[in-house]
Write an enzyme that holds these catalytic residues in place. Structure first.
Site, PDB file in Angstrom:
ATOM      1  N   TYR A 182      41.755  45.401  42.781  1.00 41.58           N
ATOM      2  CA  TYR A 182      41.522  44.186  42.383  1.00 41.58           C
ATOM      3  C   TYR A 182      42.647  43.733  41.599  1.00 41.58           C
ATOM      4  O   TYR A 182      43.043  44.428  40.725  1.00 41.58           O
ATOM      5  CB  TYR A 182      40.023  43.857  41.827  1.00 41.58           C
ATOM      6  CG  TYR A 182      39.710  42.595  41.455  1.00 41.58           C
ATOM      7  CD1 TYR A 182      39.240  41.734  42.688  1.00 41.58           C
ATOM      8  CD2 TYR A 182      39.647  41.988  40.566  1.00 41.58           C
ATOM      9  CE1 TYR A 182      38.786  40.308  42.513  1.00 41.58           C
ATOM     10  CE2 TYR A 182      39.178  40.742  40.306  1.00 41.58           C
ATOM     11  CZ  TYR A 182      39.050  39.903  41.400  1.00 41.58           C
ATOM     12  OH  TYR A 182      38.451  38.347  41.239  1.00 41.58           O
ATOM     13  N   GLY A 184      42.881  42.048  38.884  1.00 40.99           N
ATOM     14  CA  GLY A 184      42.850  41.992  37.158  1.00 40.99           C
ATOM     15  C   GLY A 184      42.812  43.420  37.075  1.00 40.99           C
ATOM     16  O   GLY A 184      42.770  43.616  35.552  1.00 40.99           O
ATOM     17  N   LYS A 185      42.892  44.327  37.840  1.00 37.64           N
ATOM     18  CA  LYS A 185      43.004  45.681  37.304  1.00 37.64           C
ATOM     19  C   LYS A 185      44.036  46.175  36.571  1.00 37.64           C
ATOM     20  O   LYS A 185      45.277  45.548  36.970  1.00 37.64           O
ATOM     21  CB  LYS A 185      42.467  46.837  38.479  1.00 37.64           C
ATOM     22  CG  LYS A 185      41.326  46.525  39.260  1.00 37.64           C
ATOM     23  CD  LYS A 185      40.211  46.543  38.190  1.00 37.64           C
ATOM     24  CE  LYS A 185      38.707  46.633  39.198  1.00 37.64           C
ATOM     25  NZ  LYS A 185      37.522  46.733  38.272  1.00 37.64           N
ATOM     26  N   ASN A 186      44.173  47.451  35.755  1.00 33.30           N
ATOM     27  CA  ASN A 186      45.439  48.006  35.341  1.00 33.30           C
ATOM     28  C   ASN A 186      46.553  48.316  36.360  1.00 33.30           C
ATOM     29  O   ASN A 186      47.734  47.785  36.056  1.00 33.30           O
ATOM     30  CB  ASN A 186      45.135  49.168  34.329  1.00 33.30           C
ATOM     31  CG  ASN A 186      44.100  48.987  33.287  1.00 33.30           C
ATOM     32  OD1 ASN A 186      43.423  47.900  33.072  1.00 33.30           O
ATOM     33  ND2 ASN A 186      44.355  49.792  32.258  1.00 33.30           N
TER      34      ASN A 186
END
Length: 367
Positions: A182, A184-186
């Site tokens: 997704y 916004g993940k790292n």
């Protein structure tokens, strides 16, 4: 305004690389799976120190396929935690199984191994610890219990790209490990995406078929599968971003250390604890305070965005009322849901933003 996350800043930092990768895919005419996705799978498997990686369309699909490949189906039970994003539990339901909860530890907010044994029944077919916020659960203790009962462990590593437990990468300890890409993940795509990692040849083969309508070869359907394939554009973008992941992780960790230095002396809030044998990758930097709602109001008034991960544990969500749980069943998860407040953190975040957020929190207690 201090944003909670700034995806535009990350794109601008690698714009030429991303643009070239996307244009390369568009010019190739190969838009679903294909060479870019296959290369991502190999590179991510190497990064996690495992044999196989199976790219899919979401982290939820990764969890779903891992459960199916482990033989989980209707009538089975899967043990996990209530303090997680709802997708962990939804994937269990997709497989036709029943979620069974154990509470979390009060320090790490990950699965409490001391409560695990009591929840195992003859119907238990998998255990899913969640590596919440970027720190891995106590995998030795969880695995010891699971192995004793011959129950596979599926790691929900959707928030833990690059996290480590005693030197082992997230996803490499259990029967499989599931990651979300997704945005916004790292390690985030420019859209949806996910991946499963495993050392099992048989499970990898099964999941590759299941993600592509159960096909072993084109139009030869051995299993009742799904359309869980990854787009080639996302595969190409993620390959570029994977090369930067370690630098971005160290930037997150530096911000986390700075927050803890500035906020650690406050008697009114608790900062995250990085356990000595683990590498926390700070997907989320969540403080805890009984004044959480007031702190969030103060931050908002100062133009500082924040988040709540998560305000309602899954066992109290209306969507899962059919499981029969009630308030008080998991007191640590319920207390965390009332107290956690996620502060801005992302690799490109200016250091002075960290200082300003900490100053605003200090001001909230002296004003």
């Amino acid at each position: 305004m201090i944003p909670f996350l700034d995806l535009k800043a990350q794109y601008q930092s690698i714009k030429s690389e991303i643009d070239a990768a996307v244009l390369g895919v568009l010019g190739s005419g190969q838009y679903i799976l294909g060479e870019e996705v296959a290369r991502l799978e190999q590179e991510f498997a190497d990064y996690c120190n495992v044999k196989h990686a199976i790219a899919v369309n979401t982290g939820t699909s990764a969890l779903h396929l891992s459960l199916l490949a482990a033989g989980v189906g209707p009538g089975d039970e899967v043990i996990t935690v209530p303090f997680t994003f709802v997708a962990t539990v939804s994937a269990i339901c997709y497989a036709g199984a029943r979620p069974v909860f154990v509470d979390v530890e009060p320090v790490t907010l990950t699965m409490d191994p001391a409560q695990l044994e009591a929840k195992i029944t003859p119907r238990t077919k998998a255990i899913i610890p969640v590596h919440l916020y970027g720190q891995m659960a106590d995998m030795d203790a969880i695995k010891a219990i699971a192995d004793h009962h011959r129950i596979p462990v599926i790691e929900d590593a959707c928030q833990a790209h690059g996290a480590q437990y005693k030197g082992a990468r997230a996803g490499s300890i259990g029967a499989s490990g599931c990651f979300s890409f997704y945005p916004g993940k790292n390690l985030g795509a420019c859209g949806e995406g996910g991946i499963v990692v495993t050392n099992s040849d048989d499970q990898a083969k099964t999941m590759r078929m299941l993600r592509d309508w159960g096909q072993e070869q084109r139009y030869h359907h051995l299993l009742k599968g799904f359309n869980y394939r990854m787009d080639a554009i996302q595969g190409a973008i993620l390959r570029i971003k994977l090369r930067h992941l370690e630098a971005w992780t160290e930037a997150r960790r530096a911000h986390g250390r700075r927050y803890s230095l500035l906020l650690g002396g406050s008697p009114n809030l608790r900062t995250p604890v990085e356990v000595a044998d683990r590498r926390h990758v700070y997907h989320v930097y969540a403080i805890r305070s009984r004044d959480r709602d007031e702190l969030q109001r103060v931050l908002s008034a100062e133009g500082i965005q924040s988040g709540l991960h998560y305000p309602i544990p899954v066992h109290l969500q209306k969507a899962h009322a059919d499981l029969g749980y009630q308030a008080g069943d998991f007191p640590i998860s319920e207390a965390a849901a009332r107290e956690v407040l996620s502060l801005p953190i992302y690799p490109e975040m200016p250091a002075w933003h960290v200082d300003q957020v900490a100053a605003a929190l200090e001001y909230a207690y002296v004003s």
